[in-house]
Design an enzyme around this catalytic site. Sequence first.
Site, PDB file in Angstrom:
ATOM      1  N   LYS A  98       5.967 -33.285 -44.618  1.00  0.00           N
ATOM      2  CA  LYS A  98       7.065 -32.454 -45.097  1.00  0.00           C
ATOM      3  C   LYS A  98       8.247 -33.382 -45.421  1.00  0.00           C
ATOM      4  O   LYS A  98       8.575 -34.260 -44.626  1.00  0.00           O
ATOM      5  CB  LYS A  98       7.462 -31.470 -43.999  1.00  0.00           C
ATOM      6  N   ARG A 109       6.818  -6.994 -38.554  1.00  0.00           N
ATOM      7  CA  ARG A 109       5.485  -7.434 -38.129  1.00  0.00           C
ATOM      8  C   ARG A 109       5.138  -6.905 -36.741  1.00  0.00           C
ATOM      9  O   ARG A 109       3.983  -6.663 -36.419  1.00  0.00           O
ATOM     10  CB  ARG A 109       5.408  -8.973 -38.079  1.00  0.00           C
ATOM     11  N   GLU A 144       4.958 -12.981 -34.580  1.00  0.00           N
ATOM     12  CA  GLU A 144       5.913 -11.987 -34.070  1.00  0.00           C
ATOM     13  C   GLU A 144       5.210 -10.893 -33.270  1.00  0.00           C
ATOM     14  O   GLU A 144       5.754 -10.406 -32.276  1.00  0.00           O
ATOM     15  CB  GLU A 144       6.695 -11.368 -35.232  1.00  0.00           C
TER      16      GLU A 144
HETATM   17  C1  LIG Z   1       6.293 -13.532 -40.604  1.00  0.00           C
HETATM   18  C2  LIG Z   1       7.230 -14.688 -40.874  1.00  0.00           C
HETATM   19  N1  LIG Z   1       7.910 -15.235 -39.840  1.00  0.00           N
HETATM   20  C3  LIG Z   1       8.768 -16.253 -40.052  1.00  0.00           C
HETATM   21  C4  LIG Z   1       8.966 -16.739 -41.324  1.00  0.00           C
HETATM   22  C5  LIG Z   1       9.985 -17.828 -41.585  1.00  0.00           C
HETATM   23  N2  LIG Z   1       9.348 -19.022 -42.104  1.00  0.00           N
HETATM   24  C6  LIG Z   1       9.366 -19.302 -43.383  1.00  0.00           C
HETATM   25  S1  LIG Z   1       8.561 -20.738 -43.723  1.00  0.00           S
HETATM   26  C7  LIG Z   1       8.218 -20.987 -42.078  1.00  0.00           C
HETATM   27  C8  LIG Z   1       7.460 -22.189 -41.624  1.00  0.00           C
HETATM   28  C9  LIG Z   1       6.141 -22.228 -42.332  1.00  0.00           C
HETATM   29  O1  LIG Z   1       5.385 -23.319 -41.828  1.00  0.00           O
HETATM   30  P1  LIG Z   1       4.077 -23.706 -42.631  1.00  0.00           P
HETATM   31  O2  LIG Z   1       3.254 -22.505 -42.874  1.00  0.00           O
HETATM   32  O3  LIG Z   1       3.450 -24.809 -41.882  1.00  0.00           O
HETATM   33  O4  LIG Z   1       4.607 -24.193 -44.058  1.00  0.00           O
HETATM   34  P2  LIG Z   1       5.437 -25.532 -44.366  1.00  0.00           P
HETATM   35  O5  LIG Z   1       6.893 -25.108 -44.424  1.00  0.00           O
HETATM   36  O6  LIG Z   1       5.161 -26.516 -43.289  1.00  0.00           O
HETATM   37  O7  LIG Z   1       4.935 -25.968 -45.705  1.00  0.00           O
HETATM   38  C10 LIG Z   1       8.701 -19.944 -41.326  1.00  0.00           C
HETATM   39  C11 LIG Z   1       8.568 -19.828 -39.860  1.00  0.00           C
HETATM   40  C12 LIG Z   1       8.242 -16.130 -42.373  1.00  0.00           C
HETATM   41  N3  LIG Z   1       8.422 -16.520 -43.667  1.00  0.00           N
HETATM   42  N4  LIG Z   1       7.389 -15.124 -42.122  1.00  0.00           N
HETATM   43 MG   LIG Z   2       3.659 -26.817 -41.938  1.00  0.00          MG
END
Ligand SMILES: Cc1ncc(C[n+]2csc(CCOP(=O)(O)OP(=O)(O)O)c2C)c(N)n1
Ligand SMILES: [Mg+2]
Length: 608
Positions: A256, A368, A340
């Site tokens: 990232k 959720r 969640e």
């Molecule tokens: C249900 C839900 N909870 C929390 C979020 C907030 N959120 C957006 S991106 C993210 C992290 C995502 O991590 P990952 O899937 O590993 O993607 P990366 O950012 O590492 O590419 C979170 C927690 C969300 N979008 N949806």
């Molecule tokens: Mg990730």
Amino acid sequence: MTTSVERPATSLAALRGPEDLCALTTEQLRELAGEIRRFLVDKVSRTGGHLGPNLGVVELTLALHRVFDSPRDTLLWDTGHQTYVHKILTGRADAFDALRQPEGLSGYPAREESPHDVIENSHASTVLSYADGLAKAHALRGVTDRAVVAVIGDGALTGGMAWEALNNIAAAPHRPVVIVLNDNGRSYAPTVGGIAEHLAARRAADRPAGVPGLFDNLGLVQLGPVDGHDIEALEEALRGAAALRRPVVVHCVTRKGHGHAPAERNEADRCHAVRARPAPGGAPAVKRASWTSVFEAELADLGERRADIVALTAAMLEPTGLTAFARRFPERTFDVGIAEQHAVTSAAGLALGGLHPVVAVYATFLNRGFDQLLMDVALHRAPVTFVLDRAGATGDDGPSHNGMWDLSLFPLVPGLRVAAPRDAATLRRALGEAVAVDDAPTAVRFPKGVVPEPVPAVDTVAGLDVLHRSGEDADVLLVSVGPLAPVCLAAAELLRRRGIGVTVVDPRWIMPVAPELIDLGLAHRAVVSVEDSGRAGGAGAALAQALTDAGARRPVQVMGLPQRFLAQGRREDILARSGLTPDGILSRALRALGRSGDTTPIRRSRGE
Ligand SMILES: Cc1ncc(C[n+]2csc(CCOP(=O)(O)OP(=O)(O)O)c2C)c(N)n1
Ligand SMILES: [Mg+2]
Ligand SMILES: CC(=O)[C@@H](O)[C@H](O)COP(=O)(O)O
């Protein structure tokens, strides 16, 4: 010598669409990747947005668009915050100056922008379910020449839905799905839990086969780990996966923030979401505290006084203001991953064990865990406190990020008590009152951004804060919910100047509807409720129902956000467009009094 028409598109300017990528050599692709990175840093640093996640998927997205033929093949992205490169490659580079702006480029896939975009919902962990459904549709309709490709992050893979989908995908080896696991080891912070540990072990293993694949055991073919920044290796793995004509997981290891030193060095979140740089000569950033920081400090102090308070986050410890509490009470802080539903029922378990959990989530993501709130927490009258940040219109993250659903869901939950503070002092007070409740769930909601100037009460009537009272007659009762108090006070002044008697009341605890508020409503000729949430079923609707049940003859004028998916925009613009302005409230109050269209200022009978 190739003419400009034949020359491969080794620069963004020459790139017309993904079809131009296939002619590029590996070296040209590397050059293009570098240019895309520079482009992302330049544009996103100015507009704000998800810089780190997109820097991490430059090579992956190039490889995906070279191996698969989007939109004939369907590329599905989980959460969608990492699709800026996809948008650049599908002809939208020119729109990035308006990224996340009103009427501008969405920060997530948007079907009206491109046929290459599919999933608009920014809630995580959904992509494999879409893929399972699409694969079934292809099977039923005899479609065999279109790939279904689902990109999911390691964070999103901690969400329960992802495993529900995998359970179904694994049961159908005849239905091909290419699952691209974008494993950068992080959500905002490092991804937690057993899944993350397994992936880390596979990343670290010199012989991945030495660490049996999580997916192998489900009967899914698992390829990799593959270097997610090596385009050739990625393409080889993706082509191999597609050729297998069955469900396959391609485990891609990315970084990232890759290629941008400030992101690579950012231990907190690798520049997961960067704020827009203030425009040159623009107004200096407001130095007031944010709602989140007020909550953060208060919870940490409460944690000192109450050893039974524990905190839960769904992979958003810092964004939801739990950092201070976690630093002081690491053993009382639980990051459950992007889960969640589990967070809510695990909180019920913590409460059954004699503790008082505080579940900190963005309001929209509590959707959720609604059934868990209803049947695992409220049914057992478990003393769990939900702290909902980003409640109300958030704006620039688009329709699925607005926190406009909670107040419509909460009236369905028997016994749940809901507070909507209007400023820092009432937030602190509401949080203290919430964690003092030991026989029912409580919720405290507040918006994104800075807290307003303090809004003092001029009187308190049976626990209700009276913010304004003027005029001899009890003409209008303005019920102010949460942070819209300043707007309601400005509307009250407009009413006062028309000689209309007006009371502005802030119940602070908005659900269940207080009997004293019903009495106050019955004592006024008209009632207008004003809330930063969807109008359907919200605080105003609950008040209207209670007043009707109490025999009120005039309908409550319920003001709130329209119950629609609201396009991205600035929070203040969304509120204004929803009529949540002094003039908008004035007009509704006049209508409630049967004086619609009455704009001539009426001097009060005495005085003015
Ligand atoms: C249900 C839900 N909870 C929390 C979020 C907030 N959120 C957006 S991106 C993210 C992290 C995502 O991590 P990952 O899937 O590993 O993607 P990366 O950012 O590492 O590419 C979170 C927690 C969300 N979008 N949806
Ligand atoms: Mg990730
Ligand atoms: C996709 C994602 O990360 C969201 O949770 C969003 O970016 C939240 O943004 P704010 O924290 O700025 O409200």
